[in-house]
Design an enzyme around this catalytic site. Sequence first.
Site, PDB file in Angstrom:
ATOM      1  CB  ALA A  55      -0.973  -0.028   1.188  1.00  0.00           C
ATOM      2  NE  ARG A  90      -2.606  -4.640  -6.760  1.00  0.00           N
ATOM      3  CZ  ARG A  90      -1.878  -5.229  -5.821  1.00  0.00           C
ATOM      4  NH1 ARG A  90      -0.668  -4.749  -5.524  1.00  0.00           N
ATOM      5  NH2 ARG A  90      -2.351  -6.254  -5.140  1.00  0.00           N
ATOM      6  CD  GLN A 203       2.248 -10.895  -2.326  1.00  0.00           C
ATOM      7  OE1 GLN A 203       2.023 -12.102  -2.135  1.00  0.00           O
ATOM      8  NE2 GLN A 203       1.346 -10.092  -2.847  1.00  0.00           N
ATOM      9  CG  ASP A 244      -3.156  -3.826   1.282  1.00  0.00           C
ATOM     10  OD1 ASP A 244      -2.989  -4.856   1.980  1.00  0.00           O
ATOM     11  OD2 ASP A 244      -2.376  -3.477   0.390  1.00  0.00           O
ATOM     12  CG  ASN A 254      -2.791  -7.181   5.322  1.00  0.00           C
ATOM     13  OD1 ASN A 254      -2.225  -6.254   4.775  1.00  0.00           O
ATOM     14  ND2 ASN A 254      -2.145  -8.235   5.806  1.00  0.00           N
ATOM     15  CE  LYS A 255      -1.719  -9.743  -0.860  1.00  0.00           C
ATOM     16  NZ  LYS A 255      -2.404  -9.301  -2.083  1.00  0.00           N
TER      17      LYS A 255
END
Length: 365
Positions: A55, A90, A203, A244, A254-255
């Site tokens: 982010a 995004r 990631q 994020d 978040n992820k």
Amino acid sequence: MKIDGVPFRTIWPAEDGRAVEILDQTLFPHRFEILRLSGMDQAAHAIRVMQVRGAPLIGATTAYGVALAMRVDATDAGLAEACATLLETRPTAVNLHWALERMKAVLAPLPAEARAEAAWAEAAALCDEDVAINAAIGDHGLEIIRAIAAKKPAGEPVRVLTHCNAGWLATVDWGTATAPIYKAHDAGIPVEVWVDETRPRNQGAFLTAWELGRHGVKHKVIVDNAGGHLMQRGLVDMVIVGTDRTTARGDVCNKIGTYLKALAAHDNGVPFYVTLPSPTLDFSVQDGFDIPIESRSGREVTHLAGMTASGAVEEVRLTPEGSEGENPAFDVTPARLVTALITERGVCAATEEGIAGLFPDRAAA
Ligand SMILES: CSC[C@H]1O[C@H](OP(=O)(O)O)[C@H](O)[C@@H]1O
């Protein structure tokens, strides 16, 4: 942070002042390549295909994308087109929206001929602020790690589990979730990190493991499904993740997979911390379920890239021919599962009152 002793940021102005340069994160950990972004379209592409991601770094790249656009067409129409192009890259990280609003607020009142220089300066200022914010998050998070270490036998490491990459590679520098880890390591507090690989873009395995290794922080990469097992066996002292977009009442987007870690932490009495730089706060949203969740290509699930024995980076298909993948890139952790938010202004409860207490200026606006 330093890479083999050389200080780096993830994005910086090129020496000739006519472009910005980034680390191409799609090639990590097997190749380290610097990419030159000479125009707004290249910045938009870098965000879209995740050459840059995270982010805060998405926000920084967005700002420089606007600055590069102002060198080509600084008219109102040019500014509007640049913002529209970058906005569609995004949808989830609110830093992208925040960076666009910030750049528009600075540039719109200016005459076209003054916009290119002002945009470049504002993008640079935004990057410097990100570094300071993350360092402050590190300082506040360090005290939490220090308090956990104090309750453990001397020399026994604090075992931290993290998900995805909210490291310095996700920001301009320091990282958010990793900043407290780096500060604790540098302060001589023993820390060991369980690094969730974080399928499907990995990631954790590709980025967090790489940057922790470069900083000398002891870590082990684990499959995403192992975290609950480790918590059940008392092998995790704390979870630290990034975000994020966090809502005014403390719901954390978040992820994908973060929510499952929060559930496991809650069930096992493991503190679950979210590191939250204020640009990632979205006061316009109360309910995390109102946050747009990016849906990425199913090919990211059905295929995987890696390095072959010959040193080539190649993609292989993991799943049967014809099997499709479904790929939501983020999930929402309800505030009730969050132990506390670690911000640049201090630590607060994941509640509307807690957040407003640290950010009355933002809450009032
Ligand atoms: C410090 S924000 C990092 C945040 O961004 C990652 O998503 P992506 O790699 O898809 O940009 C992930 O959600 C991290 O927690």
